[in-house]
Design an enzyme around this catalytic site. Structure first.
Site, PDB file in Angstrom:
ATOM      1  N   HIS A  67       0.869  -1.179   0.000  1.00  0.00           N
ATOM      2  CA  HIS A  67       0.000   0.000   0.000  1.00  0.00           C
ATOM      3  C   HIS A  67       0.906   1.230   0.000  1.00  0.00           C
ATOM      4  O   HIS A  67       1.554   1.511   1.007  1.00  0.00           O
ATOM      5  CB  HIS A  67      -0.914  -0.024   1.229  1.00  0.00           C
ATOM      6  CG  HIS A  67      -1.843  -1.206   1.248  1.00  0.00           C
ATOM      7  ND1 HIS A  67      -3.028  -1.224   0.557  1.00  0.00           N
ATOM      8  CD2 HIS A  67      -1.738  -2.421   1.837  1.00  0.00           C
ATOM      9  CE1 HIS A  67      -3.634  -2.391   0.744  1.00  0.00           C
ATOM     10  NE2 HIS A  67      -2.864  -3.149   1.511  1.00  0.00           N
ATOM     11  N   LEU A  68       0.968   1.908  -1.141  1.00  0.00           N
ATOM     12  CA  LEU A  68       1.861   3.068  -1.256  1.00  0.00           C
ATOM     13  C   LEU A  68       1.166   4.368  -0.837  1.00  0.00           C
ATOM     14  O   LEU A  68       1.821   5.396  -0.724  1.00  0.00           O
ATOM     15  CB  LEU A  68       2.400   3.195  -2.683  1.00  0.00           C
ATOM     16  CG  LEU A  68       3.308   2.052  -3.149  1.00  0.00           C
ATOM     17  CD1 LEU A  68       3.770   2.275  -4.587  1.00  0.00           C
ATOM     18  CD2 LEU A  68       4.519   1.886  -2.234  1.00  0.00           C
ATOM     19  N   ARG A  69      -0.145   4.322  -0.652  1.00  0.00           N
ATOM     20  CA  ARG A  69      -0.941   5.430  -0.082  1.00  0.00           C
ATOM     21  C   ARG A  69      -1.117   6.632  -1.004  1.00  0.00           C
ATOM     22  O   ARG A  69      -1.965   7.475  -0.730  1.00  0.00           O
ATOM     23  CB  ARG A  69      -0.345   5.908   1.252  1.00  0.00           C
ATOM     24  CG  ARG A  69      -0.192   4.822   2.302  1.00  0.00           C
ATOM     25  CD  ARG A  69      -1.479   4.117   2.603  1.00  0.00           C
ATOM     26  NE  ARG A  69      -1.394   3.273   3.792  1.00  0.00           N
ATOM     27  CZ  ARG A  69      -2.244   2.298   4.060  1.00  0.00           C
ATOM     28  NH1 ARG A  69      -3.247   2.017   3.231  1.00  0.00           N
ATOM     29  NH2 ARG A  69      -2.114   1.569   5.149  1.00  0.00           N
ATOM     30  N   ASN A  99      -6.463   0.638  -2.974  1.00  0.00           N
ATOM     31  CA  ASN A  99      -7.284   1.420  -2.039  1.00  0.00           C
ATOM     32  C   ASN A  99      -6.727   2.834  -1.850  1.00  0.00           C
ATOM     33  O   ASN A  99      -6.383   3.258  -0.753  1.00  0.00           O
ATOM     34  CB  ASN A  99      -7.428   0.709  -0.688  1.00  0.00           C
ATOM     35  CG  ASN A  99      -6.104   0.458  -0.002  1.00  0.00           C
ATOM     36  OD1 ASN A  99      -5.083   0.281  -0.649  1.00  0.00           O
ATOM     37  ND2 ASN A  99      -6.115   0.447   1.316  1.00  0.00           N
ATOM     38  N   ASP A 157      -8.932  -5.694  -2.450  1.00  0.00           N
ATOM     39  CA  ASP A 157      -8.313  -5.552  -1.141  1.00  0.00           C
ATOM     40  C   ASP A 157      -8.804  -4.271  -0.459  1.00  0.00           C
ATOM     41  O   ASP A 157      -8.846  -3.219  -1.060  1.00  0.00           O
ATOM     42  CB  ASP A 157      -6.790  -5.513  -1.262  1.00  0.00           C
ATOM     43  CG  ASP A 157      -6.120  -5.735   0.077  1.00  0.00           C
ATOM     44  OD1 ASP A 157      -6.529  -6.668   0.783  1.00  0.00           O
ATOM     45  OD2 ASP A 157      -5.202  -4.973   0.416  1.00  0.00           O
ATOM     46  N   HIS A 184      -9.063 -10.308  -1.103  1.00  0.00           N
ATOM     47  CA  HIS A 184      -8.969 -10.153   0.350  1.00  0.00           C
ATOM     48  C   HIS A 184     -10.079 -11.025   0.928  1.00  0.00           C
ATOM     49  O   HIS A 184     -11.256 -10.687   0.829  1.00  0.00           O
ATOM     50  CB  HIS A 184      -9.157  -8.679   0.720  1.00  0.00           C
ATOM     51  CG  HIS A 184      -9.199  -8.435   2.200  1.00  0.00           C
ATOM     52  ND1 HIS A 184      -8.236  -7.691   2.848  1.00  0.00           N
ATOM     53  CD2 HIS A 184     -10.062  -8.836   3.150  1.00  0.00           C
ATOM     54  CE1 HIS A 184      -8.533  -7.647   4.145  1.00  0.00           C
ATOM     55  NE2 HIS A 184      -9.644  -8.324   4.351  1.00  0.00           N
ATOM     56  N   ASP A 308       2.146  -6.976   2.419  1.00  0.00           N
ATOM     57  CA  ASP A 308       0.993  -6.181   2.874  1.00  0.00           C
ATOM     58  C   ASP A 308       1.488  -4.934   3.608  1.00  0.00           C
ATOM     59  O   ASP A 308       0.897  -4.494   4.596  1.00  0.00           O
ATOM     60  CB  ASP A 308       0.045  -7.005   3.760  1.00  0.00           C
ATOM     61  CG  ASP A 308      -1.328  -6.340   3.911  1.00  0.00           C
ATOM     62  OD1 ASP A 308      -1.586  -5.309   3.250  1.00  0.00           O
ATOM     63  OD2 ASP A 308      -2.131  -6.857   4.704  1.00  0.00           O
TER      64      ASP A 308
END
Ligand SMILES: [Zn+2]
Length: 439
Positions: A67-69, A99, A157, A184, A308
């Protein structure tokens, strides 16, 4: 960075996990690719030499789940900081989960995210497309458009599909388009409100628990959703339970699966010491679950290790076990924690363990990485498997400090990272410029 100069890696232990090749020798890089592998290779004029005596030279690690945001939550992490963390931990390819805000849910959004990646990433980044529009969990996206825009896979996910009909349709479309769906596996009707594994410890701490059945029920639904011929185009993310392992063992011609280093190394007991820094979804579980996962990786039921990686700010994690967001950072400890769990504890060989971090994840998404062959992209990791280091989260390249491994003494020190034929990181320092042309 200009066209990379030739590089000669000398006298290393060359491990090609995919083929099982494991030999001492030299490796020559030219034009961004592996040009030769052998003994006593001559040094071309102007070639830089990397001494790899006592070190392992293998493909750069490949992570199917980070998750690189960015875009949307840059206070937690950015593409720049997250991929720096990846390189620092030995990775040369990571796949970014969808996400984000906006989500990679249309060709246009995927294009914008890929443009940002090409401007600021330190390693290769695959974009995993969102399964539903704006992650609304209602309307499936146009998978063909996402594939054509360059998505590496599709995933639900963090925003799980809700119905069997959605799951069936998602698998049908992926099968038709040659895509992999990364699921997920969580049945929210069962997990609602659970912040850690449901058991004696959650009761002792007085917080709501999440039963292993949440994972199993979701997997049963995915099994029911696939009625096509052949293997389902399905990859199960972050498997965490013994019961989930059993279901996959029984599912003949079933999906591939990954687990994360923390499920192999820790149990829910880690919450006593680390609180919210040991809170993730799915949660850390019992010793029996951990042993089942170690056995599942040994047996090949779970063939892939993925981090993750899920950074959050210290302020967010300070909200305490009940209220802090789920997730821990993993990119900078994954190699070492996996070596500790699978080599030192489970007794797997180094090449076997490297399969789970290189050739297996790359092959799952049909990426050309993960190989140590002449002609393959020169994305390489040079590390000392016997070197030891103590985790200091303050030294992370990630913006996240949320790790239950802080202070731990671990095996495996990264020496040099080469991506696309250029040295990106060496002996504690990053190259002055990001490598170009990777993305
Ligand atoms: Zn997830």
């Amino acid at each position: 960075m200009a066209q990379s100069a030739d590089l000669l890696i000398r006298s290393g232990r060359l491990i090609c996990p995919g083929t099982g090749r494991d030999l001492s020798g030299d490796l020559l890089i030219s034009g961004g690719r592996i040009a030769a592998i052998g003994d006593g290779l001559p040094r071309a004029d102007g070639a830089q030499v990397i001494d790899a005596v006592g070190k392992v030279v293998c493909p750069g690690l490949v992570d199917l789940h980070v998750h690189l945001r960015e875009p949307g939550a840059e206070k937690k992490e950015t593409i720049e900081s997250g991929t720096r963390a990846a390189v620092h931990g030995g990775f040369t390819t990571v796949c970014a989960m969808p996400n984000t805000t906006p989500a990679p849910d249309s060709a246009r959004n995927v294009g914008e995210i890929r443009a940002q990646i090409s401007q600021s990433a330190w390693c290769r980044v695959g974009v995993v497309g969102a399964a539903t529009r704006a992650n609304d969990r209602e309307t499936l996206t146009d998978f063909a458009a996402l594939r054509d825009a360059g998505c590496a896979a599709i995933s639900d996910d963090a925003f799980m599909l809700r119905t069997l009909a959605q799951r069936r349709e998602a698998l049908r479309r992926c099968a038709e388009l040659g895509l992999v769906f990364i699921a997920h596996a969580e049945d929210e009707a069962l997990s609602a409100g659970g912040v850690m594994h449901d058991g004696a410890l959650s009761r002792e701490l007085g917080v709501p628990g999440q039963h292993p059945e949440t994972e199993v029920r979701a997997l049963e639904q995915w099994r029911e959703a696939w009625d096509g011929p052949g293997l389902p185009p399905l990859h199960v993310a972050h498997l965490s339970t013994a019961a989930g392992v059993e279901l996959l063992r029984d599912w003949r011609e079933g999906p591939t699966a990954e687990t994360a280093p923390h499920y192999l190394a820790l149990t829910h007991e880690a919450i006593r010491e680390h609180g919210a820094d040991a809170k993730m979804n799915p949660p850390l579980r019992t010793e029996a679950d951990r042993q089942a996962l170690l056995a599942a990786v040994r047996d090949g039921i779970v063939g892939i290790v993925a981090t993750d990686h899920a950074p959050h700010t210290p302020e967010e994690k300070a909200a305490g076990l009940a209220h802090a967001p789920f997730g821990i950072v993993g990119l900078e400890t994954a190699l070492s924690v996996t070596l500790m769990a699978l080599c030192e504890e489970a007794g797997m060989s180094l090449p076997e363990v490297l399969v789970t971090l290189t050739s297996a994840p790359a092959a799952r998404l049909n990426l050309p990485q993960g190989r140590l062959d002449v002609g393959a992209p020169a994305d390489l990791l040079v590390f000392d498997p016997d070197g030891r280091w103590q985790v200091d989260a303050e030294q992370f390249s990630s913006c996240g400090r949320n790790t239950p491994f802080d202070g731990m003494d671990l095996p495996g020190t990264v020496s040099t990272i080469i991506a696309g034929g250029s040295i990106v990181y060496s002996d504690g320092s990053f190259a002055p410029l990001r490598p170009s042309g990777l993305n």
